[in-house]
Motif scaffolding. Structure first.
Motif, PDB file in Angstrom:
ATOM      1  N   SER A 267     -28.204 -12.129  19.162  1.00 50.17           N
ATOM      2  CA  SER A 267     -27.627 -13.413  18.666  1.00 50.17           C
ATOM      3  C   SER A 267     -26.469 -13.836  19.434  1.00 50.17           C
ATOM      4  N   TYR A 268     -25.993 -13.485  20.392  1.00 50.89           N
ATOM      5  CA  TYR A 268     -24.981 -14.064  21.170  1.00 50.89           C
ATOM      6  C   TYR A 268     -23.733 -14.010  20.498  1.00 50.89           C
ATOM      7  N   SER A 272     -18.738 -14.997  20.871  1.00 49.36           N
ATOM      8  CA  SER A 272     -17.970 -15.891  19.960  1.00 49.36           C
ATOM      9  C   SER A 272     -16.594 -15.180  19.680  1.00 49.36           C
ATOM     10  N   SER A 294     -27.494 -11.044  25.578  1.00 52.33           N
ATOM     11  CA  SER A 294     -26.874 -11.473  24.401  1.00 52.33           C
ATOM     12  C   SER A 294     -25.958 -10.530  23.558  1.00 52.33           C
ATOM     13  N   PRO A 317     -30.340 -17.878  28.304  1.00 52.08           N
ATOM     14  CA  PRO A 317     -30.848 -17.588  27.066  1.00 52.08           C
ATOM     15  C   PRO A 317     -32.302 -18.373  26.709  1.00 52.08           C
ATOM     16  N   GLU A 320     -33.225 -21.227  21.461  1.00 52.30           N
ATOM     17  CA  GLU A 320     -32.232 -21.129  20.195  1.00 52.30           C
ATOM     18  C   GLU A 320     -30.993 -20.743  20.316  1.00 52.30           C
ATOM     19  N   PHE A 321     -30.438 -20.546  21.645  1.00 53.68           N
ATOM     20  CA  PHE A 321     -29.132 -20.190  21.682  1.00 53.68           C
ATOM     21  C   PHE A 321     -28.668 -21.020  22.973  1.00 53.68           C
ATOM     22  N   ARG A 324     -25.233 -20.602  26.621  1.00 56.69           N
ATOM     23  CA  ARG A 324     -24.732 -19.242  26.690  1.00 56.69           C
ATOM     24  C   ARG A 324     -25.238 -18.859  28.224  1.00 56.69           C
ATOM     25  N   TYR A 345     -34.767 -10.884  23.192  1.00 57.18           N
ATOM     26  CA  TYR A 345     -35.512 -12.441  23.443  1.00 57.18           C
ATOM     27  C   TYR A 345     -36.548 -12.695  24.358  1.00 57.18           C
TER      28      TYR A 345
END
Length: 404
Positions: A267-268, A272, A294, A317, A320-321, A324, A345
């Motif tokens: 989910s990357y 963050s 990710s 990506p 949904e992301f 990134r 993904y």
């Protein structure tokens, strides 16, 4: 005096026979795992009568087909890739943000002696299946199928779906999924223990109170075809900075490292600023890291400390992301080697990216990274295709889930 001794001996023999019969009728961990996985339990197992149920037989047929396809499409190819590219794997492998995904942990690192998985999902429980209400076994098995729908078709769990499926009544949490994956990977479960970690990383029995910020988990002892005993740990833990600092999970992992790490469909989160603690821990305590994009941003690796071996194709990506995209990743993958499987993904073979990062011996004390930026400064938008199930698994089963 002889008669009382004889009576006592007979009584002891009868008691021993009764205990023996009781143990013979117990449902073992391994038989439970095989039953949930749609595989025949041992001949003396109390679960054998339940295999006559049409619901279990349908379940077994479905899993036989789904796992056979997965083995042919991905797992056997991943093991072959690992045999060629992982020259000297460490005895411990770490898999953060894993969910209950022992399947791919074992495929990439089949020679590991200890597996440590950590994610938010609860450990859960597997009840005595012989005591489930009449007619409810089929529903429990269907819930297991639902929980596995996305990983069987895409190679990753969809978190939102797990929050529904893994909190259901009866068979719930990650434990039944771990059982299924162990059984379908050819493992024999020898023991299962609920455990807890205190905030210093010390291990306690599951029923103990190890103090504030306890981390709950499970320890599973199992054997493969070679008969050697191995250990799988799964911990339900918050890997954000606040969670990682408050709990003893990473301190416990420290006692088992350095090891090899896997990051897939993460989910990357490691892009963050809220996950820098676990990111820096992985960089400091991993001898190798296998990841898709990710995982850890390339900017956070110290290029003098790591050697990079890219495989596949980097397309950025999925929808949904957004934001990134990594220019450095794209540049690195211009010299990537091909692979014959898909993962993450971008699960289609011609879209998959896989990076093997190997730490240079003797550089363990080097700084973690020359750059600590959380993301590339100028992300380029990507226009990926929407996720669709592989053609080899029919969507009519109703068990596959898409991002919303």
């Amino acid at each position: 005096m002889v008669r009382p001794l004889r009576i006592a001996a007979v009584a002891f023999a009868l008691l021993a026979a009764a205990v023996s019969c009781t143990h013979a009728a117990e449902v073992t961990f391994d038989d439970t795992a095989r039953f949930l996985a749609g595989m025949q339990p041992s001949a003396e197992s109390p679960l054998v009568p339940l295999t006559k149920d049409p619901g279990w037989q349908r379940h077994a047929k479905f899993f036989d087909g789904a796992f056979a396809q997965l083995e042919q499409r991905q797992l056997s190819k991943i093991r072959s890739w690992a045999d060629v590219n992982l020259a000297a794997p460490r005895p411990t492998m770490f898999y953060m943000f894993s969910g209950p995904d022992f399947l791919y942990a074992n495929a990439f690192y089949s020679k590991a002696g200890t597996y440590v998985l950590g994610a938010l999902e609860p450990v859960g429980a597997v009840p005595d299946l012989t005591r489930l209400p009449r007619g409810s076994v089929g529903a429990a098995l269907y819930n297991v199928e639902r929980s596995l729908g996305s990983i069987l078709s895409f190679s990753f769990f969809i978190t939102k779906q797990m929050k529904v499926d893994l909190h259901a009544d009866q068979v719930n949490g990650t434990l039944p999924i771990l059982y299924v994956f162990l059984a379908r990977s050819g493992k024999t479960i020898r023991n299962v223990e609920m455990i807890a970690l205190d905030n210093k990383g010390g291990m306690h029995a599951g029923g103990d109170n190890p103090g504030p910020n306890a981390t709950r988990g499970v320890r599973i002892s199992f054997a493969g075809s070679d008969g050697e005993t191995r250990t799988l740990y799964y911990f339900s833990t918050d890997l954000s900075n606040s969670g990682a600092r408050a709990t003893g999970f990473l301190k416990f992992c420290q006692t088992l490292g350095p090891g090899n790490s896997l990051l897939k469909s993460a989910s990357y989160l490691l892009h963050s600023d809220n996950f820098t603690v676990v990111r820096d821990w992985l960089l400091a305590n991993s001898a190798t890291i296998i990841q898709d994009d990710s995982g850890i941003p390339l900017a956070n690796y110290n290029a003098r400390q790591w050697r990079f071996f890219p495989f596949g194709r980097y397309l950025g990506p999925i929808d949904e992301f957004p934001g990134r995209y990594q220019e450095r990743y794209a540049e690195l993958f211009t010299r990537a080697q091909p692979i014959d499987f898909g993962v993450g993904y971008r699960w289609r073979m011609h879209e998959t990216n896989l990076l093997l990062a190997v730490k240079v011996p003797g550089t363990e004390s080097a700084p973690a990274a020359e750059s600590t930026s959380a993301a590339e400064p100028a992300p380029r938008p990507s226009r990926p295709k929407r996720l669709r199930p592989p053609e080899s698994i029919p969507p009519s089963q109703g068990l596959f889930f898409w991002f919303r």
